[in-house]
Design a protein around this motif. Structure first.
Motif, PDB file in Angstrom:
ATOM      1  N   GLY A 361       0.788  -1.223   0.000  1.00  0.00           N
ATOM      2  CA  GLY A 361       0.000   0.000   0.000  1.00  0.00           C
ATOM      3  C   GLY A 361       0.820   1.271   0.000  1.00  0.00           C
ATOM      4  O   GLY A 361       0.268   2.374   0.048  1.00  0.00           O
ATOM      5  N   ALA A 362       2.151   1.147  -0.072  1.00  0.00           N
ATOM      6  CA  ALA A 362       3.005   2.346  -0.028  1.00  0.00           C
ATOM      7  C   ALA A 362       2.948   3.140  -1.331  1.00  0.00           C
ATOM      8  O   ALA A 362       3.268   4.327  -1.350  1.00  0.00           O
ATOM      9  CB  ALA A 362       4.455   1.955   0.267  1.00  0.00           C
ATOM     10  N   GLY A 363       2.563   2.484  -2.440  1.00  0.00           N
ATOM     11  CA  GLY A 363       2.457   3.196  -3.708  1.00  0.00           C
ATOM     12  C   GLY A 363       3.298   2.621  -4.827  1.00  0.00           C
ATOM     13  O   GLY A 363       3.494   3.277  -5.853  1.00  0.00           O
ATOM     14  N   LYS A 364       3.785   1.391  -4.688  1.00  0.00           N
ATOM     15  CA  LYS A 364       4.626   0.800  -5.726  1.00  0.00           C
ATOM     16  C   LYS A 364       3.854   0.628  -7.034  1.00  0.00           C
ATOM     17  O   LYS A 364       4.315   1.013  -8.103  1.00  0.00           O
ATOM     18  CB  LYS A 364       5.189  -0.552  -5.243  1.00  0.00           C
ATOM     19  N   SER A 365       2.658   0.024  -6.939  1.00  0.00           N
ATOM     20  CA  SER A 365       1.860  -0.190  -8.145  1.00  0.00           C
ATOM     21  C   SER A 365       1.394   1.132  -8.741  1.00  0.00           C
ATOM     22  O   SER A 365       1.310   1.284  -9.972  1.00  0.00           O
ATOM     23  CB  SER A 365       0.655  -1.090  -7.832  1.00  0.00           C
ATOM     24  N   THR A 366       1.105   2.111  -7.880  1.00  0.00           N
ATOM     25  CA  THR A 366       0.726   3.441  -8.374  1.00  0.00           C
ATOM     26  C   THR A 366       1.872   4.060  -9.171  1.00  0.00           C
ATOM     27  O   THR A 366       1.666   4.630 -10.250  1.00  0.00           O
ATOM     28  CB  THR A 366       0.354   4.353  -7.188  1.00  0.00           C
ATOM     29  N   LEU A 367       3.089   3.943  -8.651  1.00  0.00           N
ATOM     30  CA  LEU A 367       4.258   4.469  -9.360  1.00  0.00           C
ATOM     31  C   LEU A 367       4.442   3.754 -10.696  1.00  0.00           C
ATOM     32  O   LEU A 367       4.759   4.388 -11.713  1.00  0.00           O
ATOM     33  CB  LEU A 367       5.507   4.311  -8.483  1.00  0.00           C
ATOM     34  N   MET A 368       4.221   2.443 -10.713  1.00  0.00           N
ATOM     35  CA  MET A 368       4.351   1.699 -11.972  1.00  0.00           C
ATOM     36  C   MET A 368       3.331   2.198 -13.004  1.00  0.00           C
ATOM     37  O   MET A 368       3.656   2.364 -14.186  1.00  0.00           O
ATOM     38  CB  MET A 368       4.136   0.203 -11.709  1.00  0.00           C
ATOM     39  N   ARG A 369       2.098   2.461 -12.563  1.00  0.00           N
ATOM     40  CA  ARG A 369       1.073   2.947 -13.499  1.00  0.00           C
ATOM     41  C   ARG A 369       1.429   4.331 -14.037  1.00  0.00           C
ATOM     42  O   ARG A 369       1.195   4.625 -15.211  1.00  0.00           O
ATOM     43  CB  ARG A 369      -0.294   2.967 -12.803  1.00  0.00           C
ATOM     44  N   VAL A 370       2.005   5.171 -13.184  1.00  0.00           N
ATOM     45  CA  VAL A 370       2.437   6.502 -13.639  1.00  0.00           C
ATOM     46  C   VAL A 370       3.560   6.361 -14.671  1.00  0.00           C
ATOM     47  O   VAL A 370       3.551   7.023 -15.724  1.00  0.00           O
ATOM     48  CB  VAL A 370       2.895   7.355 -12.444  1.00  0.00           C
ATOM     49  N   LEU A 371       4.530   5.497 -14.396  1.00  0.00           N
ATOM     50  CA  LEU A 371       5.624   5.271 -15.339  1.00  0.00           C
ATOM     51  C   LEU A 371       5.080   4.761 -16.685  1.00  0.00           C
ATOM     52  O   LEU A 371       5.615   5.077 -17.753  1.00  0.00           O
ATOM     53  CB  LEU A 371       6.619   4.261 -14.770  1.00  0.00           C
ATOM     54  N   ALA A 372       3.996   3.952 -16.610  1.00  0.00           N
ATOM     55  CA  ALA A 372       3.422   3.388 -17.832  1.00  0.00           C
ATOM     56  C   ALA A 372       2.540   4.374 -18.587  1.00  0.00           C
ATOM     57  O   ALA A 372       2.062   4.061 -19.685  1.00  0.00           O
ATOM     58  CB  ALA A 372       2.607   2.145 -17.488  1.00  0.00           C
ATOM     59  N   GLY A 373       2.311   5.569 -18.011  1.00  0.00           N
ATOM     60  CA  GLY A 373       1.514   6.578 -18.706  1.00  0.00           C
ATOM     61  C   GLY A 373       0.199   6.902 -18.039  1.00  0.00           C
ATOM     62  O   GLY A 373      -0.637   7.603 -18.628  1.00  0.00           O
ATOM     63  N   GLY A 374       0.004   6.435 -16.812  1.00  0.00           N
ATOM     64  CA  GLY A 374      -1.224   6.744 -16.088  1.00  0.00           C
ATOM     65  C   GLY A 374      -1.282   8.210 -15.680  1.00  0.00           C
ATOM     66  O   GLY A 374      -0.279   8.931 -15.716  1.00  0.00           O
ATOM     67  N   ASP A 375      -2.470   8.643 -15.269  1.00  0.00           N
ATOM     68  CA  ASP A 375      -2.648  10.058 -14.943  1.00  0.00           C
ATOM     69  C   ASP A 375      -2.036  10.408 -13.596  1.00  0.00           C
ATOM     70  O   ASP A 375      -1.839   9.553 -12.738  1.00  0.00           O
ATOM     71  CB  ASP A 375      -4.140  10.415 -14.958  1.00  0.00           C
ATOM     72  N   PHE A 376      -1.724  11.686 -13.424  1.00  0.00           N
ATOM     73  CA  PHE A 376      -1.190  12.215 -12.166  1.00  0.00           C
ATOM     74  C   PHE A 376      -1.614  13.666 -12.070  1.00  0.00           C
ATOM     75  O   PHE A 376      -2.084  14.265 -13.040  1.00  0.00           O
ATOM     76  CB  PHE A 376       0.339  12.061 -12.093  1.00  0.00           C
ATOM     77  N   GLN A 377      -1.448  14.262 -10.861  1.00  0.00           N
ATOM     78  CA  GLN A 377      -2.016  15.587 -10.614  1.00  0.00           C
ATOM     79  C   GLN A 377      -1.010  16.743 -10.733  1.00  0.00           C
ATOM     80  O   GLN A 377      -1.396  17.888 -10.860  1.00  0.00           O
ATOM     81  CB  GLN A 377      -2.648  15.654  -9.208  1.00  0.00           C
ATOM     82  N   GLY A 378       0.264  16.448 -10.647  1.00  0.00           N
ATOM     83  CA  GLY A 378       1.239  17.533 -10.720  1.00  0.00           C
ATOM     84  C   GLY A 378       2.615  17.021 -11.089  1.00  0.00           C
ATOM     85  O   GLY A 378       2.913  15.835 -10.963  1.00  0.00           O
ATOM     86  N   GLY A 379       3.496  17.927 -11.553  1.00  0.00           N
ATOM     87  CA  GLY A 379       4.840  17.539 -11.938  1.00  0.00           C
ATOM     88  C   GLY A 379       4.925  17.108 -13.391  1.00  0.00           C
ATOM     89  O   GLY A 379       4.003  17.334 -14.189  1.00  0.00           O
TER      90      GLY A 379
END
Length: 651
Positions: A361-379
């Motif tokens: 639950g720390a965010g590993k899968s979330t980071l992987m989705r961002v790297l793959a092109g998933g949405d994010f809110q800033g940066g």
């Protein structure tokens, strides 16, 4: 503890086990290994009483109990998490209710009532048994097990039905561990656990007071927990009294020796058969021929284990990318008000093999989705020059076409030059024979996951993003994947809970915790050593140690140079920690016993202070003897307590 006597099991007339004789001693921790379909799970179910053997019997020690955790399929609902796990201690709860009832009755029954002594004796017996079985600490034990398996205190009052399949298996595992059966059967217990929970379970099983039989595809877990490996092969069981890594070496040596013995035996059989065929019809040689025939019949033929086909899969040559494959700058990702990634920076360079680690639950899968092109809110997310990425998500199997067969699904996405390797690749991921023609729609969840991974390996990408690629793979398939990724010319970012896989692949470890990232430029062993060094200096790491075995490392100390030296240090530290835990547990037991004995002594002295006590000479004599015995026991207990306290306080 457990005996299998001449055990046999047939399925549809085909033997799975034949005339097995096998013995399990108390306290042994055995790893069952063997080919997929060899019968490991069936053997466990036979021992658990869920499947009847065709022949033979199972003998369990008097009063022994068996507990079995299957791979999946357990669902619980209708009770809170804490209540469900507490139900595993039903016997202790029943004893607590009886003690409460007896205490209430003793409060109203007169001392001279004929039933009073019996109730008092029963209460004393229950209190001692309750203490010995850990009744006074059962709620703390439930909390310890739930925490170790990754449940947060906020989860304890949630209904079990709210938890997903993987967490349901954790609930079942928690109940089973709390029941403490004499023979604990665990079929793939680490499938649904993250690294921290695996480490906790590893330590728990190492200290488990009874016998354990487990099947696992986590090589590191087998090495740390098991002191005996039992191979299921050729309808029988073969024992190796060592851990899994040593078993691999010893098995190769055994198979080599068997192969040489079979070669010599085949030569001898060939000579005998040649003699028989040449002189069978010559009357003057009849006696010699009959002698050779009898000699041939007496030979016990050596059977060799089937040689597994050595499959080596190589990725298609990826296109060349720039030096910087991907950059994240000040990136922020949140789900509503919950911020998972808070202004993180990450640079991925060509050729790196980055392992993402951290709490569940720390965010590993979330980071992987961002790297793959998933949405994010800033940066910013900046993709490097000529980067072609491929992403394997945990739910990647949902993208398969259910109308195609396994082979057709691979064929549809395979480059022309890889087509000849498709059957080998399917075999590496446990699809053999007619399995390759099964429709995707009828494949199990594990089979679909393996097929999705195999399909991904066909594409000529130069950046692979892989979230839990080792799930549902056996030990052999993991090695195939590991070898392929080691020789891959591109870049890999991956999440895995298999420590052997991480240690064999990672060149850099990135820890995800508290919305931020911390990079360790080295392999997984280096990461563990640095984390332990930080702990030794008193610097609080951002997450609990994934492996706490090097905590003796301190400021200015040397990080061990070799993997063997680091392994030895971890083993030494683990042994020290286990001894400390045993001493602390014994201290708590001693304190409880001393308190109970001193209470009895105080009560006896109160009775002896009454002059009427000595009116009965026999009562006075017994009282004096009891006083002397209690005083001697308390002195001995204090002596042991002081000795253990001194050892526990040593640095």
């Amino acid at each position: 503890m457990l005996h299998l006597h001449h055990l046999s099991k047939d399925f549809a007339g085909k033997p799975l086990f034949t005339d097995i004789g096998w013995h399990l001693k108390k306290g042994e921790r055995v790893g069952l290994v063997g080919e997929n379909g060899a019968g490991k799970s069936t053997l466990m179910r036979i021992i658990a009483g869920q499947v009847e053997p065709t022949d033979g019997s199972i003998q369990l020690a008097r009063g022994g109990t068996v507990g079995y955790l299957p791979q999946d399929g357990i669902v619980t609902r209708g009770r809170t998490l804490f209540a469900e796990t507490m139900s595993a201690l039903a016997e202790l709860q029943k004893m607590a209710r009886e003690m409460e009832d007896l205490t209430a009755r003793l409060g109203v029954v007169p001392h001279d009532d004929p039933s009073h002594p019996g109730m008092l004796e029963r209460l004393g017996h229950l209190q001692e048994e309750f203490r010995l079985k850990g009744g006074y600490t059962m709620e703390a034990e439930v909390g310890n097990v739930l925490t170790g398996l990754g449940f947060l205190p906020t989860d304890w009052e949630r209904d079990c039905g709210e938890f997903s399949g993987g967490w349901q298996m954790r609930i079942a595992l928690a109940r089973l561990l709390l029941m403490k059966p004499n023979v604990l059967l665990l079929d793939e217990p680490t499938n649904h656990l993250d690294i921290e929970a695996r480490n906790w379970l590893e330590g728990y099983l190492q200290a488990y007071p009874y016998s354990v039989i487990l099947v696992s595809h986590d090589r590191f877990f087998l090495d740390q927990v098991c002191s005996r490996i039992t191979e299921v092969w050729n309808h029988t069981l073969t024992d190796y009294h060592c851990n899994y890594s040593s078993y691999l070496v010893q098995r190769d040596e055994r198979v080599t020796a068997l192969r040489e013995a079979k070669r010599r035996q085949d030569e001898e059989i060939g000579k005998l058969e040649d003699f028989i065929s040449r002189f069978r019809y010559k009357a003057d040689k009849a006696a010699l021929v009959q002698s050779r025939i009898k000699q041939l019949e007496k030979i016990e033929r050596i059977t060799l284990p089937p040689e597994r086909k050595r499959i080596r899969f190589r990725f298609p040559e990826p296109p060349k990318s720039g030096r910087i494959v991907m950059e994240l700058k000040g990136l922020r990702k949140a789900y509503g008000e919950r911020v998972v990634l808070d202004g993180i920076d990450l640079t991925v360079e060509k050729g790196e093999r980055i392992a993402l680690v951290g709490h569940n639950g720390a965010g590993k899968s979330t980071l992987m989705r961002v790297l793959a092109g998933g949405d994010f809110q800033g940066g910013e997310r900046i993709v490097g020059h000529n980067v072609v990425l491929d992403y394997f998500a945990q739910d990647q199997a949902a993208e398969l076409d259910p109308t195609r067969s396994a082979y057709e699904e691979l064929l549809a996405g395979a480059p022309y030059d890889v087509v000849p390797q498709l059957r080998d690749l399917l075999g590496a991921f446990l699809f053999s024979g007619d399995d390759i023609h099964k429709k995707v729609a009828v494949l199990s969840g594990g089979e679909r996951n393996r097929l999705a991974l195999a399909r991904m390996l066909l594409r000529p990408a130069n950046l692979l993003l892989m979230d839990e690629p080792t799930n549902h793979l056996d030990l052999f398939s993991k090695e195939v994947l590991l070898d392929a990724l080691r020789s891959f010319a591109g870049t890999v970012v991956f999440v895995s809970h298999d420590r052997h896989f991480i240690d064999g692949l990672a060149t850099r470890v990135v820890e995800v915790a508290d919305g931020g990232l911390t990079s360790y430029h080295g392999d997984y062993e280096y990461y563990l050593a640095k984390k332990a060094e930080m702990s030794g200096t008193g610097e609080a790491p951002s997450t609990p140690l994934i492996h706490a075995s090097l905590s003796s490392t301190g400021p200015g100390s040397r990080v061990p140079a070799s993997k063997e030296e680091r392994q030895q240090l971890r083993e030494t530290e683990k042994q020290r920690q286990r001894e400390t835990q045993r001493r602390v547990k014994r201290l708590a037991e001693l304190e409880a016993v001393i308190e109970q004995e001193e209470t009895q002594l105080a009560e006896l002295e109160t009775r002896m202070a009454d002059p009427a006590f000595f009116a009965d000479p026999e009562q006075a004599r017994r009282g004096g003897d009891d006083h002397a015995a209690l005083t001697a026991r308390i002195a001995a207990l204090y002596g042991e307590w002081e000795e253990l306290s001194a050892l526990t306080e040593e640095p």
